[in-house]
Design a protein around this motif. Sequence first.
Motif, PDB file in Angstrom:
ATOM      1  N   PRO A  32       0.790  -1.278   0.007  1.00  0.00           N
ATOM      2  CA  PRO A  32       0.026   0.017   0.016  1.00  0.00           C
ATOM      3  C   PRO A  32       0.925   1.240  -0.142  1.00  0.00           C
ATOM      4  O   PRO A  32       1.762   1.367   0.761  1.00  0.00           O
ATOM      5  CB  PRO A  32      -1.042  -0.027   1.312  1.00  0.00           C
ATOM      6  N   THR A  33       0.552   2.396  -0.656  1.00  0.00           N
ATOM      7  CA  THR A  33       1.147   3.387  -0.836  1.00  0.00           C
ATOM      8  C   THR A  33       0.278   4.787  -0.396  1.00  0.00           C
ATOM      9  O   THR A  33      -0.757   4.422  -0.138  1.00  0.00           O
ATOM     10  CB  THR A  33       1.526   3.826  -2.447  1.00  0.00           C
ATOM     11  N   ALA A  34       1.044   5.502   0.069  1.00  0.00           N
ATOM     12  CA  ALA A  34       0.391   6.834   0.593  1.00  0.00           C
ATOM     13  C   ALA A  34      -0.347   7.468  -0.630  1.00  0.00           C
ATOM     14  O   ALA A  34       0.044   7.616  -1.662  1.00  0.00           O
ATOM     15  CB  ALA A  34       1.406   7.926   1.236  1.00  0.00           C
ATOM     16  N   GLN A  35      -1.689   7.917  -0.186  1.00  0.00           N
ATOM     17  CA  GLN A  35      -2.235   8.629  -1.228  1.00  0.00           C
ATOM     18  C   GLN A  35      -1.780   9.954  -1.505  1.00  0.00           C
ATOM     19  O   GLN A  35      -1.472  10.811  -0.630  1.00  0.00           O
ATOM     20  CB  GLN A  35      -3.872   8.804  -0.870  1.00  0.00           C
ATOM     21  N   ALA A  36      -1.587  10.204  -2.979  1.00  0.00           N
ATOM     22  CA  ALA A  36      -1.007  11.454  -3.320  1.00  0.00           C
ATOM     23  C   ALA A  36      -1.965  12.491  -2.991  1.00  0.00           C
ATOM     24  O   ALA A  36      -3.153  12.362  -3.254  1.00  0.00           O
ATOM     25  CB  ALA A  36      -0.899  11.342  -4.897  1.00  0.00           C
ATOM     26  N   PRO A  37      -1.521  13.793  -2.621  1.00  0.00           N
ATOM     27  CA  PRO A  37      -2.208  14.925  -2.221  1.00  0.00           C
ATOM     28  C   PRO A  37      -3.073  15.297  -3.555  1.00  0.00           C
ATOM     29  O   PRO A  37      -2.643  15.042  -4.889  1.00  0.00           O
ATOM     30  CB  PRO A  37      -1.296  16.017  -2.031  1.00  0.00           C
ATOM     31  N   GLN A  38      -4.341  15.830  -3.351  1.00  0.00           N
ATOM     32  CA  GLN A  38      -5.254  15.978  -4.350  1.00  0.00           C
ATOM     33  C   GLN A  38      -4.716  17.310  -5.006  1.00  0.00           C
ATOM     34  O   GLN A  38      -4.574  18.543  -4.576  1.00  0.00           O
ATOM     35  CB  GLN A  38      -6.486  16.258  -3.794  1.00  0.00           C
ATOM     36  N   GLN A  39      -4.560  17.288  -6.381  1.00  0.00           N
ATOM     37  CA  GLN A  39      -4.110  18.354  -7.202  1.00  0.00           C
ATOM     38  C   GLN A  39      -4.987  19.334  -7.596  1.00  0.00           C
ATOM     39  O   GLN A  39      -6.275  18.837  -8.075  1.00  0.00           O
ATOM     40  CB  GLN A  39      -3.095  17.775  -8.261  1.00  0.00           C
ATOM     41  N   ASP A  40      -4.906  20.631  -7.575  1.00  0.00           N
ATOM     42  CA  ASP A  40      -5.929  21.464  -8.046  1.00  0.00           C
ATOM     43  C   ASP A  40      -5.804  21.519  -9.527  1.00  0.00           C
ATOM     44  O   ASP A  40      -4.823  21.846 -10.377  1.00  0.00           O
ATOM     45  CB  ASP A  40      -5.384  22.991  -7.723  1.00  0.00           C
ATOM     46  N   LEU A  41      -7.009  21.160 -10.288  1.00  0.00           N
ATOM     47  CA  LEU A  41      -6.970  20.884 -11.587  1.00  0.00           C
ATOM     48  C   LEU A  41      -7.873  21.885 -12.464  1.00  0.00           C
ATOM     49  O   LEU A  41      -8.086  21.952 -13.707  1.00  0.00           O
ATOM     50  CB  LEU A  41      -7.601  19.425 -12.242  1.00  0.00           C
ATOM     51  N   SER A  42      -8.083  23.324 -11.736  1.00  0.00           N
ATOM     52  CA  SER A  42      -8.574  24.188 -12.126  1.00  0.00           C
ATOM     53  C   SER A  42      -8.051  24.763 -13.311  1.00  0.00           C
ATOM     54  O   SER A  42      -8.556  25.543 -14.160  1.00  0.00           O
ATOM     55  CB  SER A  42      -8.948  25.022 -11.289  1.00  0.00           C
ATOM     56  N   PHE A  43      -6.781  24.609 -13.228  1.00  0.00           N
ATOM     57  CA  PHE A  43      -5.977  25.200 -14.521  1.00  0.00           C
ATOM     58  C   PHE A  43      -6.687  24.626 -15.963  1.00  0.00           C
ATOM     59  O   PHE A  43      -6.649  25.449 -16.882  1.00  0.00           O
ATOM     60  CB  PHE A  43      -4.622  24.907 -14.386  1.00  0.00           C
ATOM     61  N   PHE A  44      -6.970  23.387 -15.870  1.00  0.00           N
ATOM     62  CA  PHE A  44      -7.431  22.789 -17.246  1.00  0.00           C
ATOM     63  C   PHE A  44      -8.661  23.399 -17.411  1.00  0.00           C
ATOM     64  O   PHE A  44      -9.111  23.388 -18.813  1.00  0.00           O
ATOM     65  CB  PHE A  44      -7.623  21.141 -17.068  1.00  0.00           C
ATOM     66  N   GLY A  45      -9.470  23.990 -16.695  1.00  0.00           N
ATOM     67  CA  GLY A  45     -10.707  24.771 -17.339  1.00  0.00           C
ATOM     68  C   GLY A  45     -10.555  25.927 -17.834  1.00  0.00           C
ATOM     69  O   GLY A  45     -11.565  26.409 -18.353  1.00  0.00           O
ATOM     70  N   LYS A  46      -9.326  26.527 -17.988  1.00  0.00           N
ATOM     71  CA  LYS A  46      -9.125  27.584 -18.737  1.00  0.00           C
ATOM     72  C   LYS A  46      -8.588  27.410 -20.056  1.00  0.00           C
ATOM     73  O   LYS A  46      -8.514  28.282 -20.828  1.00  0.00           O
ATOM     74  CB  LYS A  46      -8.068  28.646 -18.015  1.00  0.00           C
ATOM     75  N   ILE A  47      -8.300  26.188 -20.464  1.00  0.00           N
ATOM     76  CA  ILE A  47      -7.856  25.874 -21.840  1.00  0.00           C
ATOM     77  C   ILE A  47      -8.994  25.900 -22.793  1.00  0.00           C
ATOM     78  O   ILE A  47     -10.193  25.280 -22.586  1.00  0.00           O
ATOM     79  CB  ILE A  47      -7.242  24.513 -21.961  1.00  0.00           C
ATOM     80  N   PRO A  48      -9.095  26.703 -23.866  1.00  0.00           N
ATOM     81  CA  PRO A  48     -10.027  26.825 -24.977  1.00  0.00           C
ATOM     82  C   PRO A  48     -10.186  25.644 -25.774  1.00  0.00           C
ATOM     83  O   PRO A  48      -9.013  25.208 -26.052  1.00  0.00           O
ATOM     84  CB  PRO A  48      -9.608  28.239 -25.645  1.00  0.00           C
ATOM     85  N   VAL A  49     -11.190  25.209 -26.153  1.00  0.00           N
ATOM     86  CA  VAL A  49     -11.575  24.237 -27.024  1.00  0.00           C
ATOM     87  C   VAL A  49     -12.472  24.813 -28.125  1.00  0.00           C
ATOM     88  O   VAL A  49     -13.389  25.542 -27.861  1.00  0.00           O
ATOM     89  CB  VAL A  49     -12.254  23.002 -26.366  1.00  0.00           C
ATOM     90  N   ASN A  50     -12.717  24.265 -29.272  1.00  0.00           N
ATOM     91  CA  ASN A  50     -13.430  24.612 -30.306  1.00  0.00           C
ATOM     92  C   ASN A  50     -14.684  23.674 -30.299  1.00  0.00           C
ATOM     93  O   ASN A  50     -14.682  22.500 -30.543  1.00  0.00           O
ATOM     94  CB  ASN A  50     -12.491  24.379 -31.739  1.00  0.00           C
ATOM     95  N   VAL A  51     -15.998  24.352 -29.880  1.00  0.00           N
ATOM     96  CA  VAL A  51     -17.084  23.712 -30.203  1.00  0.00           C
ATOM     97  C   VAL A  51     -17.785  24.023 -31.321  1.00  0.00           C
ATOM     98  O   VAL A  51     -18.105  25.188 -31.675  1.00  0.00           O
ATOM     99  CB  VAL A  51     -18.073  24.320 -28.978  1.00  0.00           C
TER     100      VAL A  51
END
Length: 128
Positions: free
Chosen positions: A38-57
Amino acid sequence: MNNQFPDNEFDNLMNNSDLGLPPLQESAPFTNPFDAAPTAQAPQQDLSFFGKIPVNVTLEVASTEIPLKELMEVDTSSVIMLDKLAGEPLDVKVNGALFAKAEVVVMNGNYGLRILELTGTGLNGLAS
């Protein structure tokens, strides 16, 4: 060879606690030696950065395949038949990958999309 027991003999075997076997020893629960430690659980990363990446809809109404000769004869009064029926849900694509089915709505004088169905691939399927 017939190995059937009468019901009463079978019941006797099942209910008899002394079958001539040594008693079970209490031991630690089984651990699979191939399981990783068993390994120690990695700390939760802040993924809010990805919400700023533009995509073409894009909204794809329909499509068709026609010969180049026919396309070269198109003028301002031409009508090209498409592969969807009127009123059928339209395809919403994100960076070219199908994301949802939608219908066109008008809000405050602008076109908008009302999502009717997600395709199931979610955003994970768009990473290809």
